[in-house]
Enzyme design. Structure first.
Site, PDB file in Angstrom:
ATOM      1  N   ASP A 511       0.841  -1.271  -0.066  1.00 31.55           N
ATOM      2  CA  ASP A 511       0.078  -0.012  -0.139  1.00 31.55           C
ATOM      3  C   ASP A 511       0.760   1.115   0.026  1.00 31.55           C
ATOM      4  O   ASP A 511       1.959   1.240   0.598  1.00 31.55           O
ATOM      5  CB  ASP A 511      -0.891   0.055   1.180  1.00 31.55           C
ATOM      6  CG  ASP A 511      -1.838   1.174   1.290  1.00 31.55           C
ATOM      7  OD1 ASP A 511      -2.431   1.472   0.315  1.00 31.55           O
ATOM      8  OD2 ASP A 511      -1.538   1.984   2.280  1.00 31.55           O
ATOM      9  N   GLU A 565       1.097  -0.536  -5.085  1.00 26.94           N
ATOM     10  CA  GLU A 565       0.108   0.715  -5.476  1.00 26.94           C
ATOM     11  C   GLU A 565       0.814   1.886  -5.634  1.00 26.94           C
ATOM     12  O   GLU A 565       1.206   2.518  -4.487  1.00 26.94           O
ATOM     13  CB  GLU A 565      -0.881   0.719  -4.231  1.00 26.94           C
ATOM     14  CG  GLU A 565      -1.876   1.726  -4.425  1.00 26.94           C
ATOM     15  CD  GLU A 565      -2.380   2.257  -3.536  1.00 26.94           C
ATOM     16  OE1 GLU A 565      -3.372   3.319  -3.529  1.00 26.94           O
ATOM     17  OE2 GLU A 565      -1.854   2.448  -2.414  1.00 26.94           O
TER      18      GLU A 565
END
Length: 834
Positions: A511, A565
């Site tokens: 993330d 990401e």
């Protein structure tokens, strides 16, 4: 003889000898100076050796100074080498004479005061059994608050050997005994309502080995989760739990819990100064007990912290850690684990269903499904739709439900919201047995400021940067890991390996990588610090991410993947580290998502002015191994659901959604779809509610879900749709410039030149008849998919199952197809013979 000759003769006869003597004396003086310096260095070395020996005497070799007690063989966990042992102990010594108060008062007043305040930094120097300087007696001391009487009993026969005398306020008990031989003992504590026989934790050897300390200090202990934290085990022949905590700047640390009344005085820990870890083996404490660590900072503040390495916790909002036994789970997914490397390669079809476990489905009373209930319901649902993978939003324990798991506190503990750790293992195993991979959303970029968490863990900025211009993420009000500190980087890398090894996750979606890579991410001028070269690149994060990916690919079970990401144009995110890249296997294509969604929001009458938003992504589609992600981030914070983003009336919105999903699946790149989008959920996602499953009663929603299932099956079955996702030879435009009619067409090409599909998308509600596109081969082009089919809730317009080519040159090809293009629809045709 001249004057000169006389002086020369005199020097030859006499003068040189005095000069030589002076030289010799000077040399001797210098040698003596050097010898003096050497002696001073030797003295300093001896002082250092003496100090080291004292530390070793106190912290490393308690067995040698505690009545010469022999311990059973201890296996050095890190190296697997058995340490040498002494012979079995002689029979215990029975003390005949009664203890006197003078015998008990054998503790320095300062030591006693610090013990009673819970502030002693070296409890092993005071508590337990200690040889007197005469070596003829030993002193036994124990701190047992609330005990009215404490007896020393034989460890083998439970015979009472002596009664300890209370010291001071009576919470400390002590006795001096003659020690003609080894003494193996236990303590019998008499409380107001019970009697307990206890093993003395301060008579036990250290839990951590020297190799553990060395690797932890260097930040190279990839199995750190097997040594730090709480570990039920047999140590020194005793059953109990070994506790270990990295808190180098704390002045003292205790483990507190349900087993000691949460009293920080009872189980003060030993500091291993070589690595900054505090440790204690507590006999008799087993699985299920709740615990935390009580720390005293150098400023005198008292902190109560959850275990960063805890493998279980209480269910939120409670915050205690829970002792968890090593898993004896018997995995049955060997076949999947052997074959997954091929199933997750860049040439494989990867279609990911992203799930938030707490809101996918709930019981009528609002309770979320457990791991086992999710396995019963979610796995067959996803498998029936043809997805290849499930991706779980973060499941490491997090206190705030509204963070969706992106603010974890206990990174090694699967959230207790859905069950115990082995239930998660069962879920993953059942996914594998059903042919589904499982990816985990993992959060190494930041952590919350909860008081029981990592923030100012030992009274200092241990895990985070001290300077808020680096250590505070202003957008999320969270703290940023200090990745330049090797112990912190090791903590995170060990955590990544933990999930991949212990739970058989097939990969990690990392993330917020962009927030890690840039020092000025979400920061205004003056709110960030440049790197050593004056730039905005976070060099420590770059080094960490490269090390992370290299470690995962080398040390995790074979075939594990990492997905970034990353929302910027940072180059070579998915290139190997050896080639100068970050080493990820895949990268989310955020640019494609933003461009194409902005296009789909436009009213069809104006789309012809924005066709470049659909085609621009093909200019960089081969620069990375991309995942086309339509994730949870696109259906929250007033953005609306995917269906709500589409213009037009109800029929047109569903048609636009079907067209967009077909466009995604025919575009180069792996696929990801957030839950609910597969059936066109109309309401924006709410983490506190389950999906609107009632919408499946609507034929339009049921049609969208049927289309997604067919898209997944077509994508997996047709190699030309996935084998060359990052290879420009796998894609060729037929027409990307028909902005007047807002139609685009292309071919996806497989390993063989004649293995291809033709894709045509009409982004207007106007049907197009006789629409001609060029094709390279003559023959019948079978219609594989029509997003406007009646089965999907469309109008049913189409080409009656296929079209034969005509020898009419078009778009630089010798043949062409004359097509009927349905409104707001995508068509996919197979090449002749395929």
């Amino acid at each position: 003889m001249t004057g000169i000759g006389a002086r020369t003769a005199w020097r030859n006869a006499v003068g040189r000898r005095p000069r030589n003597a002076r030289r010799v004396s000077r040399i001797a003086y210098r040698v003596s100076r050097v010898a003096c310096r050497v002696s001073r260095i030797a003295y300093r070395v001896s002082r250092i050796a003496y100090r080291v020996s004292r530390v070793a005497w106190r912290n490393v070799a308690p067995a040698a100074r505690r009545a010469h007690r022999p311990f059973p063989a201890v296996i050095h966990i890190a190296s697997g080498i058995p340490l040498p042992t002494e012979p079995l102990p002689a029979p215990p010594v029975v003390v005949d004479r009664p203890a006197s108060p003078d015998d008990a008062a054998l503790i320095a007043p300062d030591d006693l005061a610090r013990l009673l305040r819970g502030e002693h930094d070296d409890p092993f120097a005071v508590l337990g059994i200690h040889a007197e300087s005469s070596a003829r007696d030993v002193v036994v001391r124990c701190l047992l608050p609330g005990a009215a009487r404490v007896e020393l009993i034989d460890a083998a026969s439970a015979r009472t050997l002596a009664t300890l005398s209370p010291v001071g306020s009576g919470e400390l008990h002590a006795i001096r005994l003659p020690a003609p031989g080894p003494l193996r003992y236990r303590l019998r504590a008499h409380y107001a309502d019970t009697v307990r026989d206890l093993d003395d934790p301060y008579a036990c050897t250290p839990w951590l080995g020297s190799l553990d300390c060395h690797l932890l200090a260097r930040g190279e202990h990839r199995d750190a989760y097997r040594r730090l934290g709480a570990h039920p085990c047999v140590h020194d022949g005793l059953e109990g739990t070994a506790f270990a905590l990295w808190a180098p700047n704390a002045s003292c640390v205790s483990v507190v819990g349900s087993f000691n009344g949460w009293d920080a005085r009872v189980h003060a820990m030993r500091k291993r100064i070589e690595c900054g870890v505090w440790e204690l083996f507590v006999p008799g404490v087993g699985c299920g007990a709740l615990y935390k660590f009580a720390l005293r900072t150098r400023d005198g503040d008292r902190l109560l912290k959850a275990d960063p390495y805890a493998r279980r916790t209480e269910a939120p909002p409670r915050t205690a850690s829970r002792i968890c036994a090593p898993s004896a789970f018997g995995w049955r997914d060997d076949a999947w684990m052997r074959e997954r490397a091929a199933a997750q390669s860049a040439h494989a079809p990867i279609a990911i269903y992203e799930v938030h476990l707490d809101s996918w489905r709930r019981h009528p009373d609002g309770r979320a499904y457990s791991y086992d209930e999710l396995a019963d319901a979610l796995i067959p649902y996803v498998a029936a739709l043809g997805f290849t993978h499930v991706e779980l939003l973060p499941i490491a324990e997090y206190p705030f439900a509204g963070s969706w798991g992106y603010q974890p506190v206990s990174l090694f503990a699967p959230s207790a919201r859905w069950g115990e750790p082995d239930a998660l293992r069962r879920f993953v195993e059942r996914c594998h047995l059903a042919g589904l991979g499982v990816l985990l959303d993992w959060v190494p970029a930041h952590f919350p400021q909860d008081a029981h968490g990592l923030a100012r863990f030992d009274g200092t900025h241990l895990y985070e940067h001290e300077d808020r211009r680096v250590g505070l993420h202003r957008g999320w009000n969270t703290l940023v890991y200090n990745l330049g500190r090797h112990e912190v980087a090791n903590f995170l890398i060990a955590n990544a390996l933990y999930w991949l090894r212990e739970f058989h996750f097939d990969g990690l979606r990392v993330d917020a990588v962009a927030s890690m890579l840039y020092l000025d991410y979400d920061r205004d001028d003056g709110q960030w610090l440049p790197n050593v070269h004056g730039g905005r690149e976070n060099l420590e994060a770059v080094a960490f991410l490269r090390r992370l990916n290299e470690t995962v690919h080398a040390d995790a079970p074979q075939g594990a993947i990492t997905i970034a990401e990353e929302s910027t144009a940072w180059p070579m995110v998915s290139a190997p580290v050896a080639a100068g890249g970050l080493g990820f296997d895949f990268k989310w294509n955020m640019g494609w998502m933003n461009d194409t969604l902005s296009f789909m929001r436009v009213d069809p009458i104006h789309r012809r002015f924005h066709l470049d938003r659909l085609t621009f992504g093909l200019l960089y589609a081969w620069s990375e191994q991309f995942v086309l992600a339509l994730s949870h981030d696109e259906v929250v914070h007033a953005k609306g659901s995917l269906l709500a983003k589409m213009p037009g009336d109800a029929w047109q919105r569903h048609a636009n959604l079907r067209l967009y999903l077909a466009f995604q699946y025919a575009h180069p790149g792996k696929k990801l779809l957030f839950m609910g989008s597969e059936f066109g959920q109309e309401r924006e996602w709410n983490h506190d509610r389950e999906l609107d499953w009632a919408r499946l009663a609507d034929p339009a929603s049921a049609g969208v879900r049927r289309l997604v299932g067919d898209l997944n099956r077509l994508y997996r079955r047709r190699g030309c749709l996935h084998r060359r996702d990052a290879d420009s030879r796998g894609f060729r435009w037929i027409d990307c410039a028909d902005s007047h009619q807002t139609v685009i067409a292309w071919r996806r090409i497989g390993d063989a030149p004649d293995d291809f599909v033709v894709v045509v998308c009409n982004f207007t509600p106007q049907p197009r008849t006789g629409y001609r596109i060029g094709v390279p081969a003559a023959g019948f082009y079978r219609e594989l998919l029509n997003s406007d089919a009646a089965d999907y809730g469309g109008s049913g317009l189409g080409n009656l199952g296929g079209v034969s080519s005509e020898p009419v040159p078009m778009h630089g090809e010798p043949h062409s197809l004359s097509l009927l293009l349905p409104p707001l629809a995508a068509l996919v045709f197979a090449a002749p013979g395929h």
